[in-house]
Write a protein that holds these residues in place. Structure first.
Motif, short mmCIF file in Angstrom:
data_model
loop_
_atom_site.label_atom_id
_atom_site.label_comp_id
_atom_site.label_asym_id
_atom_site.label_seq_id
_atom_site.Cartn_x
_atom_site.Cartn_y
_atom_site.Cartn_z
N MET A 1 9.44 60.05 14.18
CA MET A 1 8.96 61.12 15.03
C MET A 1 7.81 60.66 15.91
N LEU A 2 7.00 59.74 15.41
CA LEU A 2 5.86 59.27 16.19
C LEU A 2 6.34 58.62 17.49
N GLU A 3 7.40 57.82 17.40
CA GLU A 3 7.92 57.17 18.60
C GLU A 3 8.37 58.20 19.63
N LEU A 4 9.04 59.25 19.17
CA LEU A 4 9.48 60.32 20.07
C LEU A 4 8.28 60.97 20.76
N ALA A 38 -1.36 53.92 12.65
CA ALA A 38 0.06 54.25 12.85
C ALA A 38 0.44 54.15 14.33
N LEU A 39 -0.49 54.54 15.20
CA LEU A 39 -0.20 54.57 16.64
C LEU A 39 0.05 53.18 17.22
N TYR A 40 -0.85 52.24 16.97
CA TYR A 40 -0.70 50.92 17.59
C TYR A 40 0.52 50.15 17.10
N PRO A 41 0.86 50.20 15.82
CA PRO A 41 2.13 49.57 15.42
C PRO A 41 3.35 50.23 16.08
N ALA A 42 3.29 51.55 16.28
CA ALA A 42 4.40 52.24 16.96
C ALA A 42 4.50 51.76 18.41
N LEU A 43 3.36 51.62 19.07
CA LEU A 43 3.35 51.11 20.45
C LEU A 43 3.88 49.67 20.50
N ARG A 45 6.06 48.33 18.39
CA ARG A 45 7.51 48.39 18.21
C ARG A 45 8.20 48.82 19.50
N LEU A 46 7.65 49.82 20.15
CA LEU A 46 8.25 50.32 21.41
C LEU A 46 8.18 49.26 22.50
N LYS A 47 7.09 48.50 22.52
CA LYS A 47 6.96 47.42 23.50
C LYS A 47 7.99 46.32 23.22
N ALA A 48 8.20 45.98 21.94
CA ALA A 48 9.18 44.96 21.56
C ALA A 48 10.60 45.40 21.93
N GLN A 49 10.86 46.70 21.89
CA GLN A 49 12.17 47.24 22.27
C GLN A 49 12.35 47.34 23.78
N GLY A 50 11.25 47.12 24.52
CA GLY A 50 11.31 47.25 25.97
C GLY A 50 11.21 48.69 26.45
#
Length: 192
Positions: A1-4, A38-43, A45-50
Motif C-alpha cells: 500500500m505504501l508504494e501506491l 519505510a519510506l526510503y526503502p519504498a522509494l 524499490r520504485l526507483k529500481a523498477q523505473g
C-alpha cells in the motif's frame, strides 16, 4: 500500500522525501503514519523498477535533496495498483481502503462503486461479528462493554457514510455528462 500512496502523491507533483512523508500524513491522516525507515526503502524499490526517478533542483541550498518524480512506467504501475488494490488486501483492511479512497478520482465510476460495495460488505461482517461477541459473552466489566459498544457505533456510522457515498456515486453515474460549450470568441469566428 505504501508504494501506491507514494506513486499517487508523486502523480500530483514531484517531491523530496520529507515532503512525501508530510503529504502522506496530511492525506491519510493520523491513522496511517509512515516512518522514513519505510519510506526510503519504498522509494528505492520504485526507483529500481523505473517507476520513479530522482531529479535534482538547479538551485540547491545547503544539503542536496533528492526530488522524486513519477515516470511513465510509474504512471502505469500506479493505475494497475489502484485498480487491483482491493483484490489483494484483506477484506477489512482499513488502511488499504483509505489509500484507495485518497486517489478515488483516478478510478472509473463503476470501479469506485465496486470498491465501496466491497467496503460496505466488510463493515457489515465486522458489525455482525461485534454484535455476536457482545451477545455471546457475559461482560461484567463496564469498560470492556463500553468499548465494544463504541466499536459497534463507529462501524454503524461507517456503514452509513459508505451508503451515502455509494448513492452519490450512483447519482453521478446517472447524470448526463455536460458537453463543453464553445466560447463566444470561437462562435464568432465560426459565424464570420
Amino acid at each position: 500500500m505504501l508504494e501506491l500512496a507514494v506513486l499517487g502523491l508523486l502523480k500530483e507533483r514531484s517531491m523530496h522525501g520529507y515532503q512525501l512523508k508530510k503529504s502522506l500524513s496530511e492525506t491519510l491522516g493520523p491513522f496511517w503514519q509512515v516512518s522514513y525507515g519505510a519510506l526510503y526503502p519504498a522509494l528505492k524499490r520504485l526507483k529500481a523498477q523505473g517507476a520513479v526517478e530522482e531529479v535534482f533542483p538547479k538551485a540547491t541550498v545547503g544539503r542536496r535533496r533528492n526530488v522524486y518524480r513519477l515516470t511513465e512506467k510509474g504512471e502505469a504501475l500506479f493505475a494497475g495498483l489502484l485498480e487491483s488494490a482491493g483484490e489483494r488486501e484483506p477484506v477489512g483492511d482499513d488502511n488499504g481502503f483509505r489509500v484507495r479512497l485518497a486517489f478515488f478520482r483516478y478510478l472509473k465510476p463503476e470501479t469506485r462503486i465496486g470498491v465501496l460495495e466491497r467496503r460496505r460488505a466488510a463493515l457489515m461482517a465486522r458489525l455482525t461479528e461485534l454484535k455476536q461477541r457482545l451477545t455471546e459473552r457475559r461482560v461484567s466489566d463496564s469498560y470492556t462493554l463500553s468499548l465494544m459498544r463504541h466499536g459497534m457505533d463507529a462501524t454503524e456510522r461507517d456503514i452509513s457514510w459508505v451508503d451515502h457515498m455509494i448513492e452519490a456515486e450512483r447519482r453521478a453515474a446517472r447524470r448526463p455528462r455536460r458537453t463543453r460549450r464553445k466560447s463566444t470568441a470561437g462562435a464568432k469566428e465560426e459565424g464570420a
